[in-house]
Each structure stands twice: as structure tokens, then as C-alpha cells.
Design a protein around this motif. Structure first.
Motif, PDB file in Angstrom:
ATOM      1  N   PRO A 323     -29.016  55.347  53.878  1.00 22.96           N
ATOM      2  CA  PRO A 323     -30.308  55.855  54.328  1.00 22.96           C
ATOM      3  C   PRO A 323     -30.230  56.567  55.673  1.00 22.96           C
ATOM      4  O   PRO A 323     -30.969  57.526  55.912  1.00 22.96           O
ATOM      5  N   SER A 324     -29.346  56.117  56.551  1.00 18.31           N
ATOM      6  CA  SER A 324     -29.241  56.740  57.869  1.00 18.31           C
ATOM      7  C   SER A 324     -28.818  58.194  57.764  1.00 18.31           C
ATOM      8  O   SER A 324     -29.308  59.050  58.510  1.00 18.31           O
ATOM      9  N   ALA A 325     -27.919  58.490  56.823  1.00 24.84           N
ATOM     10  CA  ALA A 325     -27.463  59.872  56.657  1.00 24.84           C
ATOM     11  C   ALA A 325     -28.590  60.750  56.141  1.00 24.84           C
ATOM     12  O   ALA A 325     -28.786  61.886  56.601  1.00 24.84           O
ATOM     13  N   LEU A 326     -29.371  60.233  55.188  1.00 26.03           N
ATOM     14  CA  LEU A 326     -30.504  60.987  54.649  1.00 26.03           C
ATOM     15  C   LEU A 326     -31.569  61.184  55.719  1.00 26.03           C
ATOM     16  O   LEU A 326     -32.136  62.269  55.861  1.00 26.03           O
ATOM     17  N   GLY A 327     -31.845  60.144  56.509  1.00 31.56           N
ATOM     18  CA  GLY A 327     -32.842  60.255  57.576  1.00 31.56           C
ATOM     19  C   GLY A 327     -32.449  61.289  58.619  1.00 31.56           C
ATOM     20  O   GLY A 327     -33.292  62.061  59.089  1.00 31.56           O
ATOM     21  N   THR A 328     -31.175  61.317  58.989  1.00 26.99           N
ATOM     22  CA  THR A 328     -30.689  62.300  59.957  1.00 26.99           C
ATOM     23  C   THR A 328     -30.869  63.716  59.424  1.00 26.99           C
ATOM     24  O   THR A 328     -31.280  64.630  60.157  1.00 26.99           O
ATOM     25  N   HIS A 329     -30.580  63.894  58.138  1.00 33.44           N
ATOM     26  CA  HIS A 329     -30.746  65.205  57.524  1.00 33.44           C
ATOM     27  C   HIS A 329     -32.214  65.638  57.553  1.00 33.44           C
ATOM     28  O   HIS A 329     -32.531  66.774  57.911  1.00 33.44           O
ATOM     29  N   LEU A 330     -33.119  64.751  57.191  1.00 33.51           N
ATOM     30  CA  LEU A 330     -34.536  65.100  57.119  1.00 33.51           C
ATOM     31  C   LEU A 330     -35.124  65.379  58.494  1.00 33.51           C
ATOM     32  O   LEU A 330     -36.011  66.232  58.631  1.00 33.51           O
ATOM     33  N   ALA A 331     -34.687  64.681  59.514  1.00 31.02           N
ATOM     34  CA  ALA A 331     -35.223  64.886  60.861  1.00 31.02           C
ATOM     35  C   ALA A 331     -34.913  66.285  61.391  1.00 31.02           C
ATOM     36  O   ALA A 331     -35.559  66.755  62.332  1.00 31.02           O
TER      37      ALA A 331
END
Length: 415
Positions: A323-331
């Protein structure tokens, strides 16, 4: 990646409404040569001119799916990411599954049918949902309820230079009223149908397009006919911030003061599952993967679409991506930066934005937000309402959006 030719698509859409290169150029703020270069394939829009291309799609009166198609052909992300190319309602009937937002649409039409004496509703939607969202499905429901020949769909011309006669001539053609040459002739032609005893449903998409004077004239005509022919003209007017302004800013003098107000709801997990499966039918979307994306995106349609695309690219549609990788991408989403940047550039609004980003609760939700920054964030779809009635409060959609806001502020302070 789209296989459409941007130049060919633009030419087709321009020919459809007989738009000239000079006419498009005047409306979107480019030179005639630049538009001709687009149309002839000599050049293509660059990232800095995306807003010009979006303005072009409005001037050409493209549907949400056509807008997405033209933007995709130019190499841009869709403007209305969850608008389906094929009718979701038809898919739902074929597969036996529930249509996304079905319960809300049922309530919307039931409310309109029961509204006495004036069946007028506003359907307000923030950025990236379209105006209205899932228009095809709304029209299918209306035809089933009112009869195919009794459903009118008005899409006011986008052009701010349209003269009144041309404006109402275009609307008259959309309504199948034949040749009308003025606002009076449009009103008379529509009234003749009502005098014949016909019950008519009229969907007005993107109501705020055109000049304020023309919008007010159209609102005045529709309101007058609704009052004179009680219960026969059912109106669903769709838009965003500008339509809300027409409702609230003039108080009791507003032409829309008798209209009921509905806001397009946040998607549920079930809605998002249906949308993911429709958007990427070749992938197996687990409830866990979509629930995680719902949490990280806060239900923001553009973020949700970007997350779907990223998961597909990473091979993580089943939820096996951190989830951290996806969150970083979305931010880092350009959509978030486009909304935040105008608030982060001036010192006064930058200080206010920092204050808001640091707050967990942004205050009481009201029918109309007087605070300029809160109103911008609300219609930009970055904050939303939680709770109902006196307990309704404004909150950030998700931590990802707040992270993006802090990144934008940091970028502006170091430039």
C-alpha cells in the motif's frame, strides 16, 4: 494506449458542429495556426496546454466518453475517468449484477416524480465526475419512466460568444422542436407540447456553460413553464460550482430558488468494485484490493482510476502490491497538484491552505460554503462531507490528498 489519431478525431469532432479553426482558437485562447497544426497532425498538445484541450472539448460539445477519447489520443489522462464507454446499465441487466449508484438514481427519480408543485431538481457533482455522471444511464431510466419521445436532453453551447438566437436555435434542435430563432420561439414551441397534455422530462447537462445572461434566460424559461404547467415539466439540471452559485448567491431572487438540491454521492465499495470490473474486465479484482484503493484514494474518481491503472501496470490487481508504494504514486498525481497549486501560490491563501492541511476537521458542512478556499477544495473534490444534518462536517477525503497538499506547499516555498 489509445490507437486513435488525435488529428483525425479532432477533425471529425470539429466537422460535426461545423467549427472553424479560428472559432476554436478564439474560444480556448490559442492561435488559429496552432489549432490548424493540431488538426493537420503537424503538432500535438503539450502537457502545459491540457487545459486548452479540455476547453476545446467543451466548445465542441463532446460527451464525457468522447472527451476522454480525445484526451487519450493526445496522450493525456481522462478528464472523466470512470465514465463508461458502454452503458453500465445495459451491462448490469445482462450480467444480473446491480448497477453502480442504482439506489441513488432510484431516489433521484422518485423525488422528482413526487415533487409538488414544481418538479425541479439540481444534480451537483464536483470535479472529475462529469455533469451529470453516468448520463447515459440517467437518460435510459428517464425513457423507461416517461417514454422515449417525452425525454429531452439539453446541452447548452459552451461558446461565450454565442448570440441569443444561435444559442436557442441549438437548444431547439436538441429538443426536436424544429427551427427556432429566439428565446421566445423556443419557449412557445416547448409550451405547445405541454399544452397538448404531454408530461416531459428534461435533462440539462453542464447547465453553467455559456454566458451568465443566457443561462439566466434559459433558467427563467424553464422555471416559468414549470410554474404554468404544474407537474408536466420535470427538470433535472446538472452542473457544479457555477450551478450552485445560481441557486444560492441571489437568495430568494434566484431563478432556481424552488429547485431541490442533490449531490452526486461518494462511491461505495460495491460501486467501485463494479466500476473496476467494467473498466478492466480482463483482470480479477478482489474486494481487498479495491477496498485498499478506496481507502488510499478516498473515493476520488481520478485517483481511483490512476490507482487501477497503476495496479494493472504493476501486476497487482489482486492486491499483492505494498500500500505504501501505491500511496506514494497517488500523492504525486497531477490532478491533485492542479487543484492545490492555485491555493499555494499567493502568500495569504498559502497560509490558509497550511492551516487547513493541519486540521483533521475542517468545520461544519453547509449548503453553500462562503469560505473561498474551502469552496475551491470542495468543488475540486479534495474534501467531502461526513455525517448528516447538524452532525455533517467537512473532512479531507484521505491522507493521500493531504500528503499531496503538503508536497505542493513545500514545492512552492522552495521555488
Amino acid at each position: 494506449m489509445s490507437t486513435d489519431s488525435f488529428a483525425d478525431l479532432l477533425s471529425v469532432y470539429m466537422r460535426r458542429i461545423r467549427a472553424s479553426a479560428s472559432g476554436v482558437a478564439t474560444e480556448i485562447g490559442l492561435s488559429r495556426e496552432a489549432v490548424n497544426n493540431w488538426r493537420n497532425g503537424i503538432s500535438a498538445p503539450n502537457p502545459r496546454s491540457r487545459d486548452k484541450l479540455v476547453a476545446c472539448t467543451r466548445y465542441l460539445r463532446l460527451t464525457e466518453s468522447e472527451t476522454n477519447r480525445l484526451l487519450s489520443a493526445a496522450g493525456f489522462a481522462p478528464e472523466f475517468p470512470l465514465q463508461a464507454e458502454a452503458p453500465l446499465l445495459a451491462d448490469a441487466r445482462t450480467t444480473g449484477t446491480a448497477q453502480p449508484f442504482a439506489a441513488f438514481q432510484d431516489r433521484l427519480f422518485a423525488q422528482l416524480a413526487q415533487a409538488v408543485p414544481y418538479p425541479i431538481s439540481l444534480l451537483l457533482s464536483p470535479a472529475h465526475w462529469g455533469q451529470p455522471p453516468f448520463r447515459h444511464e440517467l437518460l435510459l431510466r428517464a425513457r423507461a419512466q416517461y417514454g422515449d419521445g417525452s425525454v429531452l436532453h439539453i446541452q447548452p453551447p459552451y461558446s461565450v460568444s454565442t448570440v441569443p438566437a444561435e444559442y436557442f436555435a441549438a437548444i431547439g434542435r436538441q429538443c426536436g422542436l424544429g427551427d427556432v430563432a429566439s428565446d421566445y420561439e423556443f419557449e412557445s414551441a416547448l409550451e405547445r407540447r405541454l399544452l397538448a397534455g404531454e408530461r416531459i422530462f428534461c435533462l440539462v447537462s453542464r447547465f453553467e456553460q455559456g454566458t451568465p445572461a443566457l443561462r439566466e434566460t434559459l433558467a427563467g424559461i424553464l422555471r416559468s413553464l414549470s410554474e404554468m404547467h404544474s407537474g408536466r415539466l420535470h427538470l433535472l439540471l446538472c452542473g457544479g460550482e457555477a450551478l450552485a452559485d445560481l441557486k444560492y448567491r441571489s437568495g430568494d431572487l434566484s431563478l432556481l430558488n424552488i429547485a431541490q438540491v442533490n449531490h452526486w454521492p461518494d462511491p461505495s465499495l460495491h460501486d467501485l468494485l463494479q466500476l473496476a470490473r467494467h473498466r478492466w474486465p480482463e483482470h480479477t479484482w478482489t474486494e481487498a484490493a479495491v477496498a485498499n484503493l478506496q481507502s488510499l484514494s478516498g473515493g476520488h474518481p481520478a485517483l481511483f482510476e490512476e490507482g487501477l491503472q497503476w495496479l494493472v501496470d504493476q501486476g497487482g490487481a489482486k492486491g499483492d502490491v505494498p500500500p505504501s508504494a501505491l500511496g506514494t504514486h497517488l500523492a504525486s498525481s497531477p490532478r491533485l497538484w492542479q487543484t492545490f497549486l492555485p491555493l499555494a501560490q499567493a502568500p495569504a491563501s498559502r497560509a490558509r491552505l497550511l492551516q487547513l492541511l493541519q486540521a483533521d476537521d475542517l468545520g461544519r458542512a453547509r449548503p453553500y460554503l462562503q469560505d473561498d478556499e474551502l469552496r475551491s477544495l470542495f468543488w475540486g473534490n479534495l474534501i467531502h462531507v461526513r455525517g448528516t444534518g447538524d452532525a455533517a462536517r467537512l473532512h479531507w477525503r484521505c491522507a493521500t490528498i493531504r500528503d499531496a497538499g503538503f508536497m505542493v506547499l513545500d514545492s512552492c516555498s522552495t521555488d
